[in-house]
Enzyme design. Structure first.
Site, mmCIF file in Angstrom:
data_model
loop_
_atom_site.group_PDB
_atom_site.id
_atom_site.type_symbol
_atom_site.label_atom_id
_atom_site.label_comp_id
_atom_site.label_asym_id
_atom_site.label_seq_id
_atom_site.Cartn_x
_atom_site.Cartn_y
_atom_site.Cartn_z
ATOM 1 N N ASP A 100 39.128 47.257 31.117
ATOM 2 C CA ASP A 100 38.652 46.149 32.119
ATOM 3 C C ASP A 100 37.941 46.910 33.098
ATOM 4 O O ASP A 100 37.894 46.772 34.489
ATOM 5 C CB ASP A 100 39.789 45.460 32.640
ATOM 6 C CG ASP A 100 39.250 44.188 33.342
ATOM 7 O OD1 ASP A 100 37.846 44.177 33.350
ATOM 8 O OD2 ASP A 100 39.964 43.422 33.895
ATOM 9 N N HIS A 122 43.605 41.904 28.879
ATOM 10 C CA HIS A 122 44.614 42.304 29.937
ATOM 11 C C HIS A 122 45.610 41.715 30.141
ATOM 12 O O HIS A 122 45.882 40.978 31.261
ATOM 13 C CB HIS A 122 43.795 42.597 31.246
ATOM 14 C CG HIS A 122 42.694 41.399 31.378
ATOM 15 N ND1 HIS A 122 43.152 39.925 31.605
ATOM 16 C CD2 HIS A 122 41.507 41.274 32.048
ATOM 17 C CE1 HIS A 122 42.078 39.299 31.874
ATOM 18 N NE2 HIS A 122 41.104 40.034 32.279
ATOM 19 N N ASN A 132 29.801 38.604 31.400
ATOM 20 C CA ASN A 132 29.674 38.171 32.909
ATOM 21 C C ASN A 132 28.620 38.894 33.501
ATOM 22 O O ASN A 132 28.803 39.232 34.688
ATOM 23 C CB ASN A 132 31.073 38.053 33.572
ATOM 24 C CG ASN A 132 31.746 39.503 33.769
ATOM 25 O OD1 ASN A 132 31.132 40.288 33.190
ATOM 26 N ND2 ASN A 132 32.526 39.214 34.761
ATOM 27 N N ARG A 139 27.601 45.413 33.609
ATOM 28 C CA ARG A 139 26.986 44.843 34.687
ATOM 29 C C ARG A 139 25.231 44.355 34.248
ATOM 30 O O ARG A 139 24.825 43.615 35.422
ATOM 31 C CB ARG A 139 27.022 45.522 35.889
ATOM 32 C CG ARG A 139 28.359 45.636 36.403
ATOM 33 C CD ARG A 139 29.159 44.570 36.902
ATOM 34 N NE ARG A 139 30.501 44.451 37.370
ATOM 35 C CZ ARG A 139 31.563 43.880 37.087
ATOM 36 N NH1 ARG A 139 31.499 42.894 36.344
ATOM 37 N NH2 ARG A 139 32.616 44.234 37.862
ATOM 38 N N ASP A 147 35.492 36.365 29.826
ATOM 39 C CA ASP A 147 36.259 37.205 30.720
ATOM 40 C C ASP A 147 35.713 36.972 32.071
ATOM 41 O O ASP A 147 34.639 37.150 32.339
ATOM 42 C CB ASP A 147 36.259 38.534 30.242
ATOM 43 C CG ASP A 147 37.085 39.324 31.113
ATOM 44 O OD1 ASP A 147 38.255 39.133 31.012
ATOM 45 O OD2 ASP A 147 36.445 40.153 31.733
ATOM 46 N N HIS A 186 40.647 35.269 28.536
ATOM 47 C CA HIS A 186 40.852 35.648 29.625
ATOM 48 C C HIS A 186 42.081 34.627 30.225
ATOM 49 O O HIS A 186 41.879 33.489 30.628
ATOM 50 C CB HIS A 186 39.827 35.550 30.676
ATOM 51 C CG HIS A 186 40.091 35.887 32.328
ATOM 52 N ND1 HIS A 186 39.887 37.231 32.772
ATOM 53 C CD2 HIS A 186 40.915 35.124 33.175
ATOM 54 C CE1 HIS A 186 40.220 37.071 34.185
ATOM 55 N NE2 HIS A 186 40.923 35.703 34.379
HETATM 56 O O1 DOR Z 1 39.308 41.957 38.104
HETATM 57 C C1 DOR Z 1 38.459 41.691 37.342
HETATM 58 N N1 DOR Z 1 37.016 41.914 37.298
HETATM 59 N N2 DOR Z 1 38.971 40.906 36.273
HETATM 60 C C2 DOR Z 1 38.082 40.170 35.463
HETATM 61 O O2 DOR Z 1 38.448 39.674 34.628
HETATM 62 C C3 DOR Z 1 36.389 40.382 35.637
HETATM 63 C C4 DOR Z 1 36.289 41.633 36.270
HETATM 64 C C5 DOR Z 1 34.862 41.547 36.899
HETATM 65 O O3 DOR Z 1 33.981 41.345 36.273
HETATM 66 O O4 DOR Z 1 34.546 42.123 38.170
#
Ligand code: DOR
Length: 448
Positions: free
Chosen positions: A313, A240, A95, A65, A155, A182
């Site tokens: 994940d 995943h 991300n 994050r 992803d 993904h």
């Molecule tokens: O559930 C998910 N959360 N799948 C993802 O591919 C991204 C991830 C996220 O960044 O929260």
């Protein structure tokens, strides 16, 4: 530097053997370890009778994050969670905000990891600018940066344009890298509509009246991409994997010698869409929880080598993003601190895999896929001392309030699971001892 003599642990759950750790390496393994310990002045003995010694786990799929969503997690809190979970290396998904699509951002994440010193952090670079799926990101610049990125992924979003995916696969060959897809067809999951898919498409979604996420949305992308990888002679990794059909396609591709690897999450090995009947958003995740038949196929796929690795994940979210109505809730579950117990419970205690295979899927294979020289190595003399000690008999109730991650969104809350990481050694240094954070490689303290 302190030398550690670990006594009585069972490497890979097999015969007990002492381990001597000195100067970042396993200096000796077996009967000579105690003898050689006599050469050093400052030796700390770690009693490990009954514990299993395993190579430090390597997660190819972690959301840390930072930068941008420090309310959800930081590199510091995420790597504390990683160390407690037994991970000596994590790969931080792109991300973040800003997205890790430039050399500047991946270098920042890499540096934050080095400063923390709880677990090694390898940034994943985005495939497309802003994860928007329109224009290739600066893959070369990220590969040449000090973070030396080898893994590229959008992803959270699928690289759905086949021409762009083809170009990305071609491009990563030049930097000895790979694309981690993904797999989610956006059209088949209503991604651009006001009514996007909310859960697995099936009996439960029809009863609940929630828009379904068909298995084919994942499988169609995997089928396309293994053919693209074959066509351009490049390396593809599937994030995943969640359906039985996906396992079958990957098995087919591997039989034909296509360079595809795949991961499964701990939650997809244990939980099903039946849990969504509670409408508790802690069970909302992408890809969604599937059926018992899918879970069985994923377990078989991991046992027989069709699926190469466990990827957590780990997706922490702030409480307000999860404690709300299902359709408004964020997707994702925490996973770093529960991965080993869940996989022990679902795979080892069911007799589907041995601790040897556990070491392959959590450490050796992920390290090989990335190309690490000092992670995922065998427990043997002169190898880097990245290793963990696990108490397989400890049974604990999962309490997310006690976790080091900022995320409280664990779907395993309240479950009693086996297995506890008692110690994590990172480059010969105990970042976790007695099941608690000790000090990081950079001297950060476990307790604030
Ligand atoms: O559930 C998910 N959360 N799948 C993802 O591919 C991204 C991830 C996220 O960044 O929260």
């Amino acid at each position: 530097m302190t030398t550690y003599l670990i006594t009585g642990a069972k490497p890979y759950g097999e015969e007990p053997a002492d381990l001597l750790i000195h100067d970042g390496l396993i200096a000796a393994l077996g009967p000579s370890a105690a003898e050689q310990a006599g050469r050093y002045d400052d030796v700390t003995t770690v009693e490990a009778a009954g514990l299993i010694a395993l190579p430090g786990m390597v997660d190819l799929h972690t959301h840390l994050r930072e930068p941008g969503r420090e309310d959800a997690e930081t590199v510091e809190t995420g790597t504390r969670a990683a160390a407690l979970g037994g991970f000596t290396a994590v790969h931080a998904m792109a991300n973040s905000s800003p997205v890790a699509d430039t050399a500047g951002v991946v270098e920042q994440v890499h540096r934050l990891g080095q400063e923390s010193g709880w677990s090694e952090v390898y940034p994943v670079g985005a495939v497309t600018v802003g994860l928007a799926g329109e224009q290739l990101a600066e893959l070369g610049a990220m590969a040449e940066s000090s973070a030396k990125v080898r893994m590229f992924s959008d992803d959270g979003m699928c690289v759905h344009n086949p021409v762009l995916m083809r170009r990305a696969l071609e491009y990563v060959k030049n930097v000895d890298g790979f694309v981690a897809q993904h797999a989610q067809d956006p059209a088949l999951t209503g991604w651009d509509t006001e009514n996007p898919a909310q859960m697995n498409e099936g009996e439960v979604s029809s009863v609940l009246g929630l828009p379904g996420w068909p298995a084919v949305a994942e499988e169609a992308i995997i089928a396309r991409d293994v053919l693209l990888a074959q066509h351009v002679g490049s390396r593809l990794h599937i994030c995943h994997v969640s359906t039985k059909g996906s396992v079958e396609i990957i098995r087919w591709a591997k039989e034909r010698g296509i360079a595809v690897t795949a991961e499964v999450t701990p939650h997809h090995l244990l939980l099903t869409d039946e849990l969504v009947r509670s409408y508790d958003p802690v069970y909302k995740v992408n890809p969604p929880l599937r059926t018992a038949e899918d879970v069985e196929a994923l377990r078989e796929g991991l046992a027989d080598g069709t699926i190469d690795v466990i990827g957590t994940d780990h997706a922490p979210h702030p409480t307000q993003a999860k404690e709300c109505e299902w359709v408004h809730a964020a997707m994702g579950m925490t996973g770093l601190e529960t991965a080993l117990p869940v996989v022990q419970h679902a795979m080892v205690e069911t007799g589907l895999i041995s601790w040897r295979r556990f070491a392959e899927v959590t450490s050796e294979r992920p390290a090989q896929i990335y190309g690490h020289a000092h992670h995922g190595r065998p427990l043997a003399a002169q190898e880097p001392a990245n290793l963990i000690l696990v108490d397989p008999h400890a049974a604990r109730r999962v309490d997310p309030e006690q976790h080091a991650t900022k995320g409280r969104n664990s779907p395993f809350r309240g479950l009693e699971l086996p297995g506890q990481v008692r110690a994590t050694f990172l480059s010969g240094h105990p970042v976790v001892l007695d099941g608690e954070l000790h000090t990081s490689l950079t001297g950060r303290k476990g307790q604030n």
